[in-house]
Design an enzyme around this catalytic site. Structure first.
Site, PDB file in Angstrom:
ATOM      1  N   ASP A  95      37.924  38.592  40.361  1.00  0.00           N
ATOM      2  CA  ASP A  95      39.264  39.182  40.308  1.00  0.00           C
ATOM      3  C   ASP A  95      39.365  40.160  39.138  1.00  0.00           C
ATOM      4  OD1 ASP A  95      42.262  38.754  41.234  1.00  0.00           O
ATOM      5  OD2 ASP A  95      42.291  38.782  39.036  1.00  0.00           O
ATOM      6  N   TYR A  97      43.261  45.939  33.814  1.00  0.00           N
ATOM      7  CA  TYR A  97      42.332  45.245  32.898  1.00  0.00           C
ATOM      8  C   TYR A  97      41.336  46.209  32.259  1.00  0.00           C
ATOM      9  CZ  TYR A  97      43.973  41.159  35.567  1.00  0.00           C
ATOM     10  OH  TYR A  97      44.751  40.223  36.192  1.00  0.00           O
ATOM     11  N   LYS A 140      43.627  45.438  41.741  1.00  0.00           N
ATOM     12  CA  LYS A 140      45.090  45.529  41.865  1.00  0.00           C
ATOM     13  C   LYS A 140      45.577  46.906  41.466  1.00  0.00           C
ATOM     14  CE  LYS A 140      45.083  40.762  40.229  1.00  0.00           C
ATOM     15  NZ  LYS A 140      44.155  40.746  39.088  1.00  0.00           N
ATOM     16  N   HIS A 156      50.081  44.865  41.838  1.00  0.00           N
ATOM     17  CA  HIS A 156      50.004  43.952  40.687  1.00  0.00           C
ATOM     18  C   HIS A 156      51.375  43.382  40.284  1.00  0.00           C
ATOM     19  CE1 HIS A 156      47.274  43.214  36.944  1.00  0.00           C
ATOM     20  NE2 HIS A 156      48.086  42.201  37.151  1.00  0.00           N
TER      21      HIS A 156
HETATM   22  P1  NAD Z   1      43.287  31.035  32.262  1.00  0.00           P
HETATM   23  O1  NAD Z   1      44.356  30.061  32.569  1.00  0.00           O
HETATM   24  O2  NAD Z   1      42.151  31.191  33.184  1.00  0.00           O
HETATM   25  O3  NAD Z   1      42.787  30.642  30.804  1.00  0.00           O
HETATM   26  C1  NAD Z   1      41.792  31.350  30.149  1.00  0.00           C
HETATM   27  C2  NAD Z   1      41.572  30.719  28.760  1.00  0.00           C
HETATM   28  O4  NAD Z   1      41.051  29.405  28.896  1.00  0.00           O
HETATM   29  C3  NAD Z   1      40.565  31.516  27.949  1.00  0.00           C
HETATM   30  O5  NAD Z   1      41.013  31.522  26.612  1.00  0.00           O
HETATM   31  C4  NAD Z   1      39.280  30.706  28.069  1.00  0.00           C
HETATM   32  O6  NAD Z   1      38.448  30.857  26.967  1.00  0.00           O
HETATM   33  C5  NAD Z   1      39.819  29.285  28.177  1.00  0.00           C
HETATM   34  N1  NAD Z   1      38.901  28.433  28.959  1.00  0.00           N
HETATM   35  C6  NAD Z   1      38.422  28.668  30.206  1.00  0.00           C
HETATM   36  N2  NAD Z   1      37.683  27.641  30.644  1.00  0.00           N
HETATM   37  C7  NAD Z   1      37.662  26.727  29.644  1.00  0.00           C
HETATM   38  C8  NAD Z   1      37.058  25.453  29.509  1.00  0.00           C
HETATM   39  N3  NAD Z   1      36.349  24.915  30.488  1.00  0.00           N
HETATM   40  N4  NAD Z   1      37.237  24.781  28.337  1.00  0.00           N
HETATM   41  C9  NAD Z   1      37.972  25.320  27.333  1.00  0.00           C
HETATM   42  N5  NAD Z   1      38.579  26.523  27.408  1.00  0.00           N
HETATM   43  C10 NAD Z   1      38.433  27.220  28.565  1.00  0.00           C
HETATM   44  O7  NAD Z   1      44.036  32.442  31.988  1.00  0.00           O
HETATM   45  P2  NAD Z   1      43.947  33.937  32.520  1.00  0.00           P
HETATM   46  O8  NAD Z   1      42.633  34.554  32.215  1.00  0.00           O
HETATM   47  O9  NAD Z   1      45.145  34.618  32.019  1.00  0.00           O
HETATM   48  O10 NAD Z   1      44.106  33.798  34.105  1.00  0.00           O
HETATM   49  C11 NAD Z   1      43.008  33.743  34.969  1.00  0.00           C
HETATM   50  C12 NAD Z   1      42.838  35.035  35.750  1.00  0.00           C
HETATM   51  O11 NAD Z   1      43.981  35.320  36.547  1.00  0.00           O
HETATM   52  C13 NAD Z   1      42.699  36.280  34.871  1.00  0.00           C
HETATM   53  O12 NAD Z   1      41.467  36.379  34.228  1.00  0.00           O
HETATM   54  C14 NAD Z   1      43.008  37.366  35.858  1.00  0.00           C
HETATM   55  O13 NAD Z   1      41.891  37.629  36.682  1.00  0.00           O
HETATM   56  C15 NAD Z   1      44.155  36.732  36.628  1.00  0.00           C
HETATM   57  N6  NAD Z   1      45.493  37.088  36.077  1.00  0.00           N
HETATM   58  C16 NAD Z   1      46.373  37.774  36.881  1.00  0.00           C
HETATM   59  C17 NAD Z   1      47.644  38.098  36.427  1.00  0.00           C
HETATM   60  C18 NAD Z   1      48.568  38.827  37.337  1.00  0.00           C
HETATM   61  O14 NAD Z   1      49.617  39.315  36.867  1.00  0.00           O
HETATM   62  N7  NAD Z   1      48.266  38.938  38.608  1.00  0.00           N
HETATM   63  C19 NAD Z   1      48.055  37.737  35.137  1.00  0.00           C
HETATM   64  C20 NAD Z   1      47.162  37.040  34.336  1.00  0.00           C
HETATM   65  C21 NAD Z   1      45.898  36.701  34.826  1.00  0.00           C
END
Ligand code: NAD
Length: 284
Positions: free
Chosen positions: A49, A54, A79, A112
């Site tokens: 994704d 980004y 997006k 988005h």
């Molecule tokens: P997330 O909930 O995936 O959390 C990411 C955080 O968790 C990072 O700091 C990472 O280091 C930590 N982490 C991941 N796995 C871990 C583990 N096993 N143990 C400890 N820490 C861990 O947050 P995100 O990245 O904001 O969301 C996921 C994805 O969703 C994004 O990367 C993006 O692709 C998408 N996204 C979309 C929108 C949107 O508006 N459509 C907004 C935000 C994110």
């Protein structure tokens, strides 16, 4: 029954989408995102994704080319940026994303945000025009599925007034603090697959003793509990980590399910609510 990362949900147009995606928000363009994508594929992810916003589509594309798995075996989402709503702008933005990614088609393209600042006053008309472009790209075979992101009920209803092709996906903030159950139910009624962004509450999940307790009970980790929680709701989580061992950990969620007692405990986090912006008041 989902048993591994490459197992799929089926979208309302019949396209298969791998049940967990790999997120790339805030992963810098260049070698970081290139290596992350290569490692994610090595860990078994087949669904990536990204987004114009980004600013890492070039690196994601390079990772795809170098990962050693055929393009057709991967599911790639991007997006539309907030400054590209409208028919012509959306067409151009799609081409730019394809060029940056170095691909000749996308698997999924999403709007988005529904009501960006630049068109908040007339977002309904703008989304209708944008969707016309998305439908044309879809019919031309340049994208296998089209959808929405951060669309709440009023935004969906407005879009459906003129849509000829029903959206296949809505990517939403969904996690134990913010299940957004009414919107989830509404999307399910419309046969729109919901994806969860921030499935690990953007890292906040790790501070909650209640999640640690549930994790301990199942011999799993907090991240695995959050991802399982989403899958148990037929939601498609998009966890993000740049560390290989965490990518593997986040994918190892197919050997347990949460019971009613776990779900009840986890629901105590709902008091904390959403962490992201509301689509109609976001300052972008
Ligand atoms: P997330 O909930 O995936 O959390 C990411 C955080 O968790 C990072 O700091 C990472 O280091 C930590 N982490 C991941 N796995 C871990 C583990 N096993 N143990 C400890 N820490 C861990 O947050 P995100 O990245 O904001 O969301 C996921 C994805 O969703 C994004 O990367 C993006 O692709 C998408 N996204 C979309 C929108 C949107 O508006 N459509 C907004 C935000 C994110």
């Amino acid at each position: 029954m989902l048993q591994k990362l490459s197992d799929c949900y089926t979208l309302n147009n019949g396209v298969k989408i791998p049940c967990i995606g790999y997120g790339t928000f805030k992963t810098p363009n260049g070698s970081t995102v290139v290596n992350s994508v290569i490692n994610a594929v090595k860990a078994g992810y087949r669904h990536i994704d990204t987004a114009h916003r980004y600013d890492n589509e070039e690196g994601v594309g390079e990772g795809i080319r170098k990962c050693g798995v055929a393009r057709e075996e991967l599911f790639i989402t991007s997006k539309l940026g907030n400054h590209h709503h409208g028919y012509k702008a959306a067409m151009e933005a799609f081409d730019l994303s394809l060029r940056k990614l170095g691909l000749d088609y996308l698997d999924l393209y999403l709007i988005h945000w529904p009501a960006p600042l630049v068109c908040r006053e007339n977002y309904k008309e703008k989304n209708a025009e944008t969707w016309r472009a998305f439908e044309e790209l879809y019919r031309a075979g340049k994208v296998r599925a089209i959808g929405l992101s951060n669309f709440w009920k009023p935004h969906i209803d407005a879009l459906l007034e003129t849509a000829e092709v029903k959206p296949m996906v809505n990517q939403l903030e969904i996690h134990p603090q913010f299940p957004h159950q009414d919107l989830l139910d509404y999307c399910r009624e419309l046969d729109i697959q919901v994806e969860s962004w921030g499935p690990l509450i953007q890292g906040k999940a790790f501070q909650y003793p209640v999640l640690k307790e549930v994790a301990l009970k199942h011999g799993k980790t907090v991240a695995q509990v959050c991802i399982r929680w989403a899958l148990d709701k037929n939601v498609l989580p998009l966890p993000k980590s740049n560390h290989f061992e965490r990518m593997v950990e986040n994918a190892d969620v197919f050997d347990f399910t949460l019971d009613a007692e776990d779900i009840k405990k986890i629901s105590s986090l709902e008091v904390y609510g959403r962490i992201g912006k509301e689509p109609d008041t976001a300052p972008f």
